[in-house]
Design a protein around this motif. Structure first.
Motif, PDB file in Angstrom:
ATOM      1  N   UNK A 367       5.341 -12.114 -27.617  1.00 15.38           N
ATOM      2  CA  UNK A 367       5.663 -11.414 -28.867  1.00 15.38           C
ATOM      3  C   UNK A 367       5.365 -12.270 -30.093  1.00 15.38           C
ATOM      4  N   UNK A 368       5.037 -11.617 -31.185  1.00 16.72           N
ATOM      5  CA  UNK A 368       4.748 -12.318 -32.441  1.00 16.72           C
ATOM      6  C   UNK A 368       5.957 -13.139 -32.880  1.00 16.72           C
ATOM      7  N   UNK A 369       5.728 -14.405 -33.180  1.00 16.49           N
ATOM      8  CA  UNK A 369       6.774 -15.260 -33.706  1.00 16.49           C
ATOM      9  C   UNK A 369       7.817 -15.716 -32.710  1.00 16.49           C
ATOM     10  N   UNK A 370       7.657 -15.390 -31.440  1.00 16.06           N
ATOM     11  CA  UNK A 370       8.651 -15.746 -30.421  1.00 16.06           C
ATOM     12  C   UNK A 370       8.339 -17.147 -29.887  1.00 16.06           C
ATOM     13  N   UNK A 371       8.978 -18.133 -30.489  1.00 16.08           N
ATOM     14  CA  UNK A 371       8.701 -19.532 -30.141  1.00 16.08           C
ATOM     15  C   UNK A 371       9.046 -19.822 -28.688  1.00 16.08           C
ATOM     16  N   UNK A 372      10.168 -19.305 -28.224  1.00 18.97           N
ATOM     17  CA  UNK A 372      10.595 -19.571 -26.846  1.00 18.97           C
ATOM     18  C   UNK A 372       9.595 -18.999 -25.848  1.00 18.97           C
ATOM     19  N   UNK A 373       9.146 -17.763 -26.085  1.00 19.71           N
ATOM     20  CA  UNK A 373       8.184 -17.138 -25.171  1.00 19.71           C
ATOM     21  C   UNK A 373       6.846 -17.868 -25.220  1.00 19.71           C
ATOM     22  N   UNK A 374       6.443 -18.289 -26.408  1.00 17.33           N
ATOM     23  CA  UNK A 374       5.166 -18.982 -26.546  1.00 17.33           C
ATOM     24  C   UNK A 374       5.199 -20.329 -25.834  1.00 17.33           C
ATOM     25  N   UNK A 375       6.257 -21.091 -26.036  1.00 24.58           N
ATOM     26  CA  UNK A 375       6.344 -22.399 -25.385  1.00 24.58           C
ATOM     27  C   UNK A 375       6.425 -22.250 -23.869  1.00 24.58           C
ATOM     28  N   UNK A 376       7.146 -21.226 -23.379  1.00 24.71           N
ATOM     29  CA  UNK A 376       7.250 -21.005 -21.932  1.00 24.71           C
ATOM     30  C   UNK A 376       5.887 -20.677 -21.339  1.00 24.71           C
ATOM     31  N   UNK A 377       5.103 -19.841 -22.066  1.00 20.68           N
ATOM     32  CA  UNK A 377       3.766 -19.488 -21.577  1.00 20.68           C
ATOM     33  C   UNK A 377       2.847 -20.697 -21.591  1.00 20.68           C
ATOM     34  N   UNK A 378       2.924 -21.504 -22.635  1.00 19.79           N
ATOM     35  CA  UNK A 378       2.105 -22.711 -22.715  1.00 19.79           C
ATOM     36  C   UNK A 378       2.427 -23.656 -21.567  1.00 19.79           C
ATOM     37  N   UNK A 379       3.711 -23.841 -21.312  1.00 18.23           N
ATOM     38  CA  UNK A 379       4.132 -24.714 -20.210  1.00 18.23           C
ATOM     39  C   UNK A 379       3.689 -24.176 -18.863  1.00 18.23           C
ATOM     40  N   UNK A 380       3.843 -22.877 -18.693  1.00 17.55           N
ATOM     41  CA  UNK A 380       3.506 -22.274 -17.393  1.00 17.55           C
ATOM     42  C   UNK A 380       2.046 -22.512 -17.034  1.00 17.55           C
ATOM     43  N   UNK A 381       1.144 -22.289 -18.001  1.00 13.85           N
ATOM     44  CA  UNK A 381      -0.282 -22.457 -17.707  1.00 13.85           C
ATOM     45  C   UNK A 381      -0.636 -23.936 -17.584  1.00 13.85           C
ATOM     46  N   UNK A 382      -0.136 -24.755 -18.514  1.00 15.92           N
ATOM     47  CA  UNK A 382      -0.504 -26.178 -18.512  1.00 15.92           C
ATOM     48  C   UNK A 382       0.013 -26.906 -17.286  1.00 15.92           C
ATOM     49  N   UNK A 383       1.123 -26.432 -16.715  1.00 15.00           N
ATOM     50  CA  UNK A 383       1.748 -27.131 -15.588  1.00 15.00           C
ATOM     51  C   UNK A 383       1.283 -26.638 -14.225  1.00 15.00           C
ATOM     52  N   UNK A 384       0.443 -25.609 -14.215  1.00 14.83           N
ATOM     53  CA  UNK A 384       0.048 -25.004 -12.942  1.00 14.83           C
ATOM     54  C   UNK A 384      -1.479 -24.963 -12.846  1.00 14.83           C
ATOM     55  N   UNK A 385      -2.100 -25.974 -12.250  1.00 17.67           N
ATOM     56  CA  UNK A 385      -3.571 -25.997 -12.160  1.00 17.67           C
ATOM     57  C   UNK A 385      -4.155 -24.784 -11.452  1.00 17.67           C
ATOM     58  N   UNK A 386      -3.470 -24.277 -10.438  1.00 16.78           N
ATOM     59  CA  UNK A 386      -3.992 -23.119  -9.712  1.00 16.78           C
ATOM     60  C   UNK A 386      -4.001 -21.883 -10.609  1.00 16.78           C
ATOM     61  N   UNK A 387      -2.909 -21.679 -11.351  1.00 17.15           N
ATOM     62  CA  UNK A 387      -2.857 -20.541 -12.278  1.00 17.15           C
ATOM     63  C   UNK A 387      -3.910 -20.704 -13.360  1.00 17.15           C
ATOM     64  N   UNK A 388      -4.052 -21.907 -13.878  1.00 23.11           N
ATOM     65  CA  UNK A 388      -5.039 -22.160 -14.932  1.00 23.11           C
ATOM     66  C   UNK A 388      -6.448 -21.840 -14.438  1.00 23.11           C
ATOM     67  N   UNK A 389      -6.743 -22.247 -13.224  1.00 24.36           N
ATOM     68  CA  UNK A 389      -8.068 -21.978 -12.661  1.00 24.36           C
ATOM     69  C   UNK A 389      -8.279 -20.491 -12.428  1.00 24.36           C
ATOM     70  N   UNK A 390      -7.226 -19.801 -11.952  1.00 31.61           N
ATOM     71  CA  UNK A 390      -7.340 -18.371 -11.700  1.00 31.61           C
ATOM     72  C   UNK A 390      -7.574 -17.598 -12.986  1.00 31.61           C
ATOM     73  N   UNK A 391      -6.789 -17.884 -14.015  1.00 30.89           N
ATOM     74  CA  UNK A 391      -6.948 -17.185 -15.289  1.00 30.89           C
ATOM     75  C   UNK A 391      -8.299 -17.512 -15.919  1.00 30.89           C
ATOM     76  N   UNK A 392      -8.707 -18.769 -15.815  1.00 34.27           N
ATOM     77  CA  UNK A 392      -9.987 -19.162 -16.388  1.00 34.27           C
ATOM     78  C   UNK A 392     -11.166 -18.531 -15.677  1.00 34.27           C
ATOM     79  N   UNK A 393     -11.027 -18.291 -14.389  1.00 32.86           N
ATOM     80  CA  UNK A 393     -12.114 -17.685 -13.617  1.00 32.86           C
ATOM     81  C   UNK A 393     -12.339 -16.229 -14.013  1.00 32.86           C
ATOM     82  N   UNK A 394     -11.295 -15.571 -14.479  1.00 34.94           N
ATOM     83  CA  UNK A 394     -11.419 -14.159 -14.828  1.00 34.94           C
ATOM     84  C   UNK A 394     -12.261 -13.934 -16.070  1.00 34.94           C
TER      85      UNK A 394
END
Length: 394
Positions: A367-394
């Motif tokens: 959501x716009x301006x939602x710092x908590x949601x944004x930081x959680x999403x940033x952490x989720x992708x940065x901390x999970x190489x498999x997820x990062x590779x999957x999303x990047x492959x798409x």
């Protein structure tokens, strides 16, 4: 994608023949007039400018000859195109120039034009007037909605008079399509969404520049790297992004954030920005971001890079792209470029970035301006190489 779509609708045996231009199927190339209002004023090309720069070389001149013109252009834009040896010419026609239709008609005669591809308001208005008189098919191409000035009565009237002269329309997003249909009155059946595209040459660069090489060039190790290719004006969401990054660093203390930017120079302030004094001054815009970085204790972990022309190294070196926009009108073209490098992104759930996420599932929407949601999403992708590779492959 853009080249194929454009060629399909410019084909002399198809769309043009159907609309009765009187053309025969001669062996000569199809002559297309590209006409655009302007391509930004500070040299940082918007969607139309990038299309002019990148798409024209993709056409086979034996089949399609493009004659590119700006109604007007700043010295900065002229320098950018001159440096690229691009043949675009400037007509120095203002939006209230009563002689504009005659000048455009003369161009059509000079180049024996078969189709006019018209970008933005003045070009699409003057061009369709000429098309109606001369029997030349017209394509209208919009990248934005009405934000810099009110939609005046004369444009409203002309849009309705000329709507059936619009043979085809391209919209840069679903939002833009709705605007062309609901405000500009272009028939819905004639509008196609054509997202921002990047040239094959840039995709080739992406395949050749590795993450390791890019990081070595920037003097980086294996720390998590976030990147926002953006500007510093209002509603870009930079403050919320910095707050989210500050939260991320509590878990990933060695994380870095690159803000790759170009100073925002408005030729006319958008509606709603008139009362924002700092929106008129690029130096104040930068000072606000520097202050926001310092106040959040991020000095040293956020690196500001004034460069939008050559962001390739930063795309390649990053793990996650960020688009924290707080207004629907901002372009997704930098995210598309980042996608060429296989980089997933976190973006707010509005405008073109949200459309890209819905279509390609290559990141996380917040959501716009939602710092908590944004930081959680940033952490989720940065901390999970498999997820990062999957999303990047798409």
């Amino acid at each position: 994608m853009q080249r194929a779509a454009a060629r399909r609708f410019w084909d002399t045996r198809g769309w043009i023949h159907f609309h009765g231009t009187g053309m025969n199927n001669s062996s000569r190339p199809l002559n297309v007039l590209w006409l655009i209002d302007h391509v930004c004023y500070d040299g940082s090309l918007h969607g139309g400018g990038r299309l002019f720069m990148n798409l024209m070389p993709q056409f086979d001149p034996k089949r399609v000859r493009i004659f590119p013109y700006f109604l007007r252009a700043s010295d900065e834009v002229k320098q950018v195109f001159a440096a690229a040896n691009h043949p675009a010419k400037t007509l120095e026609i203002g939006k209230y120039d009563a002689l504009a239709p005659m000048k455009i008609a003369a161009l059509c005669k000079q180049h024996d034009i078969d189709v006019m591809h018209l970008f933005c308001y003045a070009a699409s208005t003057f061009g369709r007037m000429v098309g109606a008189v001369k029997g030349i098919p017209t394509v209208v191409h919009d990248f934005d909605t009405q934000i810099y000035f009110p939609y005046p009565l004369y444009l409203r009237v002309l849009d309705r008079v000329l709507k059936n002269q619009t043979g085809l329309a391209f919209a840069a997003s679903a939002m833009c399509r709705e605007y062309m249909r609901d405000v500009r009155a272009i028939p819905d059946a004639r509008i196609q969404v054509l997202y921002h595209a990047i040239p094959n040459s840039q995709v080739q660069v992406a395949t050749q520049m590795t993450r390791e090489a890019a990081r070595q060039k920037l003097g980086l190790g294996e720390q998590p790297v976030f990147c926002a290719v953006t500007k510093l004006g209002p509603e870009r969401g930079n403050e919320a992004m910095l707050s989210a990054f500050a939260e991320v660093r509590k878990t990933l203390p060695d994380a870095l954030l690159y803000i790759v930017y170009k100073p925002t120079l408005y030729h006319r302030l958008p509606e709603g920005y008139e009362a924002i004094d700092w929106a008129k001054d690029p130096a104040q815009m930068k000072a606000r971001i520097v202050e926001a970085i310092e106040s959040r204790g991020l000095t040293g972990s956020v690196r500001m890079v004034e460069s939008l022309e050559k962001p390739e190294t930063y795309y390649a070196a990053s793990d996650v792209m960020l688009a924290p926009f707080e207004n629907i009108r901002f372009s997704s073209v930098n995210l598309v470029e980042g996608m060429a490098y296989g980089r997933p992104f976190v973006a707010t759930n509005i405008g073109e970035p949200a459309e890209l996420l819905e279509r390609y599932h290559c990141g996380i929407s917040v959501p716009v301006g939602d710092v908590a949601a944004m930081s959680a999403a940033m952490l989720r992708i940065a901390s999970d190489p498999a997820l990062r590779a999957d999303l990047g492959h798409r």
